[in-house]
Enzyme design. Structure first.
Site, PDB file in Angstrom:
ATOM      1  N   ASP A 196       0.829  -1.214   0.000  1.00 60.60           N
ATOM      2  CA  ASP A 196       0.000   0.000   0.000  1.00 60.60           C
ATOM      3  C   ASP A 196       0.861   1.260   0.000  1.00 60.60           C
ATOM      4  O   ASP A 196       0.358   2.354  -0.200  1.00 60.60           O
ATOM      5  CB  ASP A 196      -0.915  -0.017   1.235  1.00 60.60           C
ATOM      6  N   SER A 216      -7.155   5.099   0.023  1.00 60.88           N
ATOM      7  CA  SER A 216      -7.294   3.805  -0.652  1.00 60.88           C
ATOM      8  C   SER A 216      -8.748   3.348  -0.599  1.00 60.88           C
ATOM      9  O   SER A 216      -9.403   3.446   0.442  1.00 60.88           O
ATOM     10  CB  SER A 216      -6.404   2.758   0.026  1.00 60.88           C
ATOM     11  N   GLN A 266      -4.639  -1.356  -7.357  1.00 65.05           N
ATOM     12  CA  GLN A 266      -5.310  -0.566  -6.321  1.00 65.05           C
ATOM     13  C   GLN A 266      -6.020   0.620  -6.947  1.00 65.05           C
ATOM     14  O   GLN A 266      -5.482   1.285  -7.831  1.00 65.05           O
ATOM     15  CB  GLN A 266      -4.293  -0.068  -5.283  1.00 65.05           C
TER      16      GLN A 266
END
Length: 274
Positions: A196, A216, A266
C-alpha cells in the site's frame, strides 16, 4: 513505527478471532497496509500447513483510528485439497473498517510457466536514500519517518525509462532493514503491508504540485513466487487511468534477481479538495 514482526504477531482471542496491535503513527488514519497485512496474517493462522496464499482482494470501508487496535474476524469459507478460501473483516469500535477475501493453494503444484521480464531500473544502492539526500522531497522524508524500519528509495523520474503509451511510470526500491524469519508467511504478510506504500501516490507523477484528497478504496494482490521482504524488491508502478475523483494504479514487484514475485492493483480517491 513498530517492528513488522510485532505488528504481525496477532493475539488470538478465540478460534477465528484475532487482535492486531496499533503502532505509533503520524498518519491521520490507520495505514491501509497495516490492516491488509494483519488481516492476511489472521487468515494464514487458520489454514492447514502446506497452504500458501496466492491472492487477496480487499476493500477499505472506513478510515481506521491509528491509535486503536483492530480485531479481525475470520470466516472459513472453503477448505479443499488444492485450494482454501478465507474471508476476514477488520473491526474497530464495532464497525468494519476493512474486508478481505484471500485464497490459498497447496504448495508444489506444477503447470505452465512464464513471466514478464524485469524492466530497466538503476541499482538500488545507487538511488539516494532520503536519509542521506539533502534534496529529498517532503514525501520521501515522510516515508522514512513513518516506516523507519524499511529502506525505501523512490527512483528519480529522470532515471526512470518511460513506458511507451503509458500515462505514468514510477519505480521504488524497498526492503526491510534487518533479517526477518525464514517463514514465507511472514514475508507475504510483510509485502501485503508494504504494497500500500507509494502505489496510490504514483498517480501524482503526471500531476506534479496538484493537491488532492487521497485514500485507498480497494486493493488486490497476487503472490506469484517466493521472495524475501528483507532483500531488495523493485516496485514498478503505473497508473492506467484517473478520473471521476479516482485513480487506478498497478504495480509489479520484482526480486533483485529479476523474478516477478507479486502484482498489485489498487484504486483510490484522488479528489480535488473542496
Amino acid at each position: 513505527m513498530a517492528d513488522i514482526e510485532a505488528l504481525l504477531s496477532l493475539e488470538q482471542i478465540d478460534r477465528d478471532i484475532f487482535r492486531g496491535i496499533h503502532a505509533p503513527s503520524v498518519l491521520a488514519r490507520t495505514f491501509g497496509g497495516q490492516v491488509a497485512g494483519q488481516a492476511l496474517r489472521s487468515a494464514v493462522s487458520t489454514v492447514p500447513e502446506g497452504m500458501q496464499v496466492h491472492s487477496l482482494h480487499g476493500y477499505f470501508l472506513r478510515p481506521g483510528n491509528p491509535d486503536a487496535d483492530t480485531v479481525y474476524l475470520v470466516d472459513r469459507i472453503r477448505d479443499g485439497r488444492s485450494f482454501c478460501t478465507r474471508r476476514v473483516n477488520g473491526v474497530q469500535d464495532g464497525q468494519a473498517i476493512f474486508s478481505m477475501s484471500a485464497s490459498f493453494q497447496a504448495i508444489g503444484q506444477q503447470g505452465i510457466e512464464h513471466a514478464d521480464e524485469m524492466p530497466p531500473a538503476p541499482d538500488p544502492e545507487t538511488v539516494p536514500s532520503p536519509k542521506e539526500d539533502p534534496n529529498a522531497t517532503a514525501e520521501s522524508r515522510g516515508l522514512i519517518q513513518e516506516w523507519s524500519n524499511w529502506d525505501i528509495r523512490i527512483v528519480p523520474q529522470a532515471d526512470t525509462e518511460p513506458y511507451v503509451r503509458r500515462a505514468v511510470h514510477q519505480q521504488v526500491w524497498f526492503k526491510h532493514i534487518g533479517r526477518l524469519p525464514d517463514d514465507q508467511h511472514i514475508h507475504v504478510s510483510a509485502l501485503a503491508y508494504m504494497s500500500d506504500m507509494t502505489l496510490l501516490s504514483s498517480a501524482r507523477v503526471r500531476h506534479p504540485g496538484v493537491d488532492t484528497q487521497v485514500a485507498s478504496l480497494d486493493h488486490a494482490m497476487w503472490f506469484l513466487r517466493p521472495f524475501r521482504a528483507d532483500e531488495w524488491l523493485l516496485y514498478d508502478q503505473t497508473s492506467p487511468s484517473a478520473g471521476e475523483g479516482r485513480a487506478l494504479t498497478a504495480g509489479r514487484i520484482f526480486a533483485l534477481d529479476g523474478s516477478l514475485v507479486a502484482v498489485v492493483i489498487q484504486e483510490g480517491l484522488h479528489r480535488f479538495r473542496a
